[in-house]
Each structure stands twice: as structure tokens, then as C-alpha cells.
Motif scaffolding. Structure first.
Motif, PDB file in Angstrom:
ATOM      1  N   THR A   1      -6.056 -19.846   6.266  1.00 49.32           N
ATOM      2  CA  THR A   1      -5.352 -19.325   5.086  1.00 49.32           C
ATOM      3  C   THR A   1      -6.116 -19.634   3.798  1.00 49.32           C
ATOM      4  OG1 THR A   1      -3.977 -21.325   4.942  1.00 49.32           O
ATOM      5  CG2 THR A   1      -3.096 -19.465   6.204  1.00 49.32           C
TER       6      THR A   1
ATOM      7  N   TYR B   1      -8.423 -17.027   2.353  1.00 53.07           N
ATOM      8  CA  TYR B   1      -7.817 -15.884   1.665  1.00 53.07           C
ATOM      9  C   TYR B   1      -7.366 -16.237   0.244  1.00 53.07           C
ATOM     10  CZ  TYR B   1      -7.500 -13.347   6.141  1.00 53.07           C
ATOM     11  OH  TYR B   1      -7.783 -12.693   7.316  1.00 53.07           O
TER      12      TYR B   1
ATOM     13  N   VAL C   1      -0.633 -16.300   5.701  1.00 61.56           N
ATOM     14  CA  VAL C   1      -1.309 -15.018   5.509  1.00 61.56           C
ATOM     15  C   VAL C   1      -0.748 -14.033   6.529  1.00 61.56           C
ATOM     16  CG1 VAL C   1      -3.493 -13.770   5.680  1.00 61.56           C
ATOM     17  CG2 VAL C   1      -3.424 -16.029   4.605  1.00 61.56           C
TER      18      VAL C   1
ATOM     19  N   GLN D   1      -3.314  -8.167  -1.067  1.00 59.80           N
ATOM     20  CA  GLN D   1      -4.774  -8.254  -1.086  1.00 59.80           C
ATOM     21  C   GLN D   1      -5.403  -7.093  -0.329  1.00 59.80           C
ATOM     22  OE1 GLN D   1      -6.115 -11.957   0.604  1.00 59.80           O
ATOM     23  NE2 GLN D   1      -5.661 -13.163  -1.221  1.00 59.80           N
TER      24      GLN D   1
ATOM     25  N   ARG E   1     -10.766  -8.235  -1.291  1.00 65.12           N
ATOM     26  CA  ARG E   1     -11.034  -9.361  -2.203  1.00 65.12           C
ATOM     27  C   ARG E   1     -12.437  -9.289  -2.827  1.00 65.12           C
ATOM     28  NH1 ARG E   1     -11.235 -13.852   0.450  1.00 65.12           N
ATOM     29  NH2 ARG E   1     -11.029 -12.971   2.542  1.00 65.12           N
TER      30      ARG E   1
ATOM     31  N   SER F   1      -2.205  -9.299   3.278  1.00 69.11           N
ATOM     32  CA  SER F   1      -3.506  -8.629   3.392  1.00 69.11           C
ATOM     33  C   SER F   1      -3.321  -7.283   4.086  1.00 69.11           C
ATOM     34  CB  SER F   1      -4.485  -9.493   4.179  1.00 69.11           C
ATOM     35  OG  SER F   1      -5.690  -8.790   4.401  1.00 69.11           O
TER      36      SER F   1
END
Length: 457
Positions: free
Chosen positions: A24, A27, A43, A69, A72, A89
């Protein structure tokens, strides 16, 4: 945290819920410098709209912040995690759902990589113009979130101009459909444009209808060497004032040119103070280049080199694509600014940035989408040197202040995120800030979506 994980797993497959702290932590942030990032609690990697709805319903029920996200690759901290948040994500939602050649639209999920979409539509003789420098990695959802641009903006415009409609999961899990797939449509408020550039702070984009264009001819380019940035800026002004429509009009200052040469040995002229690259994808690009070459010479260019074929053009343009990578080799870290000014003030922006570099004792290279006034001053510094890091931040702020003073904006395509929140307030003014906070409160009353980004509530 146990309740949170348990609730998420009720509606998500096991592989879509990541809790290992080492995983995690990877991220936690995007590519921006000087932006704080927290530790996510979990996540999530949804694959369907229903997965995203379940995540948002869980977050609302438990009052847990959510940070959407993409890949990124952003440069403003907009994708940085908050302490205890759910990172949402969207990279696994990566399907191109439809390419309609008749209506010239594509329907995609947010995790589709920009370059993958561009190649897919090209197979059908179509063209998706927005091309951020990170197009091989960045996702369409991230492009929409930051309203990103690219090298072709001078002729084709930015991402916002190609988003016809969106499916958006709101903070409470409801699914909102905005916009259309028709060429025209003005029914109701333009909610689609509201979500474009909102950096995941108003809702989570789960599907997009994108406009496409017919594929243009292959472009031809030229490079023009100038003895000053003011002379190069005058050439840009003349090119645009005379009604030319280049597919690309890019500028590199001497620091950037030398950095590219040192890294890639491209043989660019080390004596230049500014290098202007222009390209045309018109039916007769050689004629257009000849006209632009004459304008560059009249503006004071020392040398103008037109490409003879697309392969030679690509070699010229490769120098611009390497600019940011080359500047990153000069010092251990960089801060990439993104200030857009009216074209008539481009020379003032470039000269002012050079003065800021001298004042702070730093190396600042500038590459710019010169045709639309969007400059990218890149502050090179060593974060291990406290004094140099402080001067880097001060110079970054001075560049933004200069942009506003010249009638520009603090961001042309990178977004606000964490990095530029205080500057957004200065640009919007109190009434504009109040209206934007009101919109946020309506769509996200508990301030769960990407809190601490764009606006402080």
C-alpha cells in the motif's frame, strides 16, 4: 480498520483489496516534489462500475476518505494518499469498450492508457489528439482528472475538448451520467466539463465518451535556432498572428538544449539561446514550413533547418520529448512548473524565469508549448541540501507569481493537487473560491473524495 476491510471484501474479489503495508505504501504518491503524502489504510483495484459503487458506499457509510488514482504520473500531488484513506486505483478498468468510426467516438474505461487508445483508433484511420508527455504510461481517467494537454494542443486543443460524456460514481455510490455521444448538445448545465479537471474531488470517472478526428497526414517539422528567447517568442507571435496552424510549436531554452545534448548526443546547436520546433500535418507541409522558416528568419533566427521527410522530423521532435528526462540528470531532483501566459507575454515569462534562476542561484530549464503560451520551467535542485531545497520552492512560487502578474494561470495542464492550492485561491479570488467550495459541498458533503486537494474546505 478491521470493519473497513471486512466491508470492502463483501463486494470485491480478494485480489482487489490490498492491505500489505509495503504494498500500500507504493501507492502513496504521484511524481510531484514537495507534496505531502499519507499512509493509505487499504488499496482497492476495482474492475467494474459496481465495484467502484461498493467502495464509495462503504466509504460513505464509514466516513473514510477515498483517493482516486490512475497511473500516478501526475505532477501536482493530486493522487497522493491521505492517512487512513482508501486508495481507489482504476488501472484495472482498462477496456476500450467501443470505437465507432461513423460517429467518430470511442467509449473507454478510465484505466485505458493514452497511447493504447491512440494506437487502437489509428488502426481505423482515426486520431485521438491529446498526447501528454507521459502518454505511454498515463491513463485516460488521469488525463480527464487533470484536464491534461500535450504537444499537439496548439492545433488540436486539450483533453477537455474531447470529452463528450462521462459516467461518474458520486461520493454516496450513485451513478451519474453526463453529456452525450452526439456531435452537438446543450441540454442542461455542462456537468461533463465540471468533472474534467476536478482531480477526483467531485466523483470517480468510470466511463468516458471521447471525440475522435480523422487521422491527419504525417507531419513535417523544422528547427530554428535563435540568439535570444525574446527573438524566438517574436517568431511564435508572428507565426500565430499570420494565421498558421502548426500541429506543434515548441520551445527549448539553452539550459534544456544543452541537457538534451549531454544526455543523448543529438548534435543540437550548443550556441543557441532558444530552439524553436514547428511542425505541420497539412496536405502541403513543406509549403507551410517554408512560410514559417521565413518568419523565423525575419524574427532573428541564426539558422533554420527544415526536415526533408517524416523520419527526419521525428528525429528533431525527439529532442523535445527528451527535454524533461534530460533536465532530471542535472540535479538529484526537479520541480516542474506549469504556468500558462498569453502568447503576447511569452518573452516576458521566459526572461523573468531566467532572472528568477539567477536570483536564487539555481539551474532552471524551460521547455514550452510555445504556441499556446504554456511554459514548463523545471527547477533543478538537491533535496538533501536544505538551503537549495528552500530556494527551489521559493523560485517555484516566484514563477507562479510572475505568471499571474503577466495575466496567466498557475496551471495549464498539470492540475492543482496539493502543490498549488494556495495559489489557486489567489487566482480565483474570494467569490470564485466560494462558488467552487459550494459545488464541492453539494457533490461531496462529507468531504471524502480526495480531501486536501484542489480546495481547502
Amino acid at each position: 480498520m478491521g470493519d473497513l476491510i471486512e466491508h470492502l471484501r463483501e463486494g470485491l474479489p480478494p485480489e482487489a483489496v490490498l492491505t500489505d503495508p509495503d504494498v500500500t505504501a507504493s501507492y502513496a504518491n504521484d511524481m510531484a516534489s514537495f507534496c505531502t503524502a499519507g499512509r493509505p489504510a487499504v488499496v482497492t483495484l476495482p474492475r467494474t462500475v459496481e465495484h467502484v459503487q461498493h467502495i464509495m458506499r462503504t466509504a460513505t457509510a464509514l466516513r473514510v476518505p477515498v483517493v482516486p488514482q490512475g497511473a500516478r504520473t501526475g505532477l501536482s500531488g493530486a493522487a497522493n494518499a491521505a492517512d487512513g484513506c482508501i486508495v481507489l486505483s482504476l488501472v484495472k478498468m482498462d477496456r476500450i469498450l467501443e470505437i465507432d468510426a461513423d460517429d467518430r467516438v470511442a467509449v473507454v474505461e478510465p484505466g485505458v492508457v493514452n497511447a493504447a487508445l491512440s494506437r487502437a483508433v489509428a488502426e481505423q484511420g482515426l486520431y485521438y489528439p491529446p498526447d501528454p508527455s507521459s502518454w505511454e504510461q498515463c491513463t485516460i481517467g488521469g488525463n480527464i482528472g487533470t484536464a491534461s494537454g500535450g504537444l499537439c494542443c496548439v492545433k488540436y486543443g486539450v483533453t477537455a475538448e474531447y470529452v463528450l460524456g462521462l459516467d461518474v460514481v458520486l461520493a454516496d455510490g450513485r451513478l451519474l451520467r453526463t453529456g452525450r455521444r452526439t456531435a452537438k448538445g446543450v441540454a442542461g448545465y455542462d456537468l461533463t466539463r465540471l468533472f474534467v479537471g476536478s482531480e477526483g474531488s467531485l466523483g470517480v470517472v468510470v466511463r468516458a465518451v471521447l471525440a475522435l478526428r480523422p487521422a491527419p497526414p504525417q507531419q513535417l517539422a523544422l528547427a530554428a535556432e535563435f540568439p535570444s528567447v525574446r527573438a524566438a517568442a517574436e517568431a511564435v507571435r508572428q507565426i500565430m498572428a499570420r494565421g498558421h496552424a502548426p500541429s506543434l510549436l515548441e520551445l527549448m531554452d539553452r539550459t534544456t538544449v544543452r541537457a538534451v545534448n549531454a544526455m543523448a548526443r543529438m548534435g543540437l546547436p550548443e550556441t543557441t539561446e532558444a530552439l524553436l520546433l514547428a511542425a505541420f500535418d497539412t496536405p502541403d507541409p513543406a509549403q507551410d514550413l517554408a512560410a514559417v522558416a521565413a518568419l523565423c528568419t525575419a524574427a532573428g533566427a541564426d539558422q533554420v533547418v527544415p526536415a526533408e521527410d517524416p523520419a527526419e522530423s521525428e528525429l528533431l521532435l525527439q529532442a523535445r520529448r527528451l527535454a524533461l528526462t534530460a533536465l532530471e540528470t542535472l540535479r538529484p531532483a526537479t520541480m516542474i512548473d506549469d504556468v500558462c501566459v498569453p502568447r503576447s507575454r511569452l518573452a516576458d515569462m521566459l526572461e523573468g524565469t531566467e532572472e528568477i534562476a539567477r536570483k536564487h542561484g539555481l539551474t532552471i530549464g524551460v521547455c514550452a508549448h510555445a504556441g499556446d503560451g504554456n511554459t514548463h520551467p523545471v527547477v533543478c535542485f538537491d533535496p538533501a541540501d536544505a538551503g537549495e531545497a528552500r530556494r527551489a520552492r521559493e523560485s517555484f512560487d516566484a514563477i507562479m507569481a510572475l505568471g499571474l502578474e503577466l495575466g496567466g494561470t498557475i496551471t495549464g495542464e498539470h492540475g492543482v493537487g496539493v502543490l498549488k492550492k494556495e495559489w489557486l485561491a489567489r487566482e480565483l479570488g474570494p467569490v470564485g473560491l466560494e462558488v467552487q467550495r459550494g459545488i464541492k459541498a453539494v457533490l461531496d458533503p462529507h468531504n471524502l473524495l480526495n480531501p486536501g486537494k484542489v480546495l481547502d474546505l
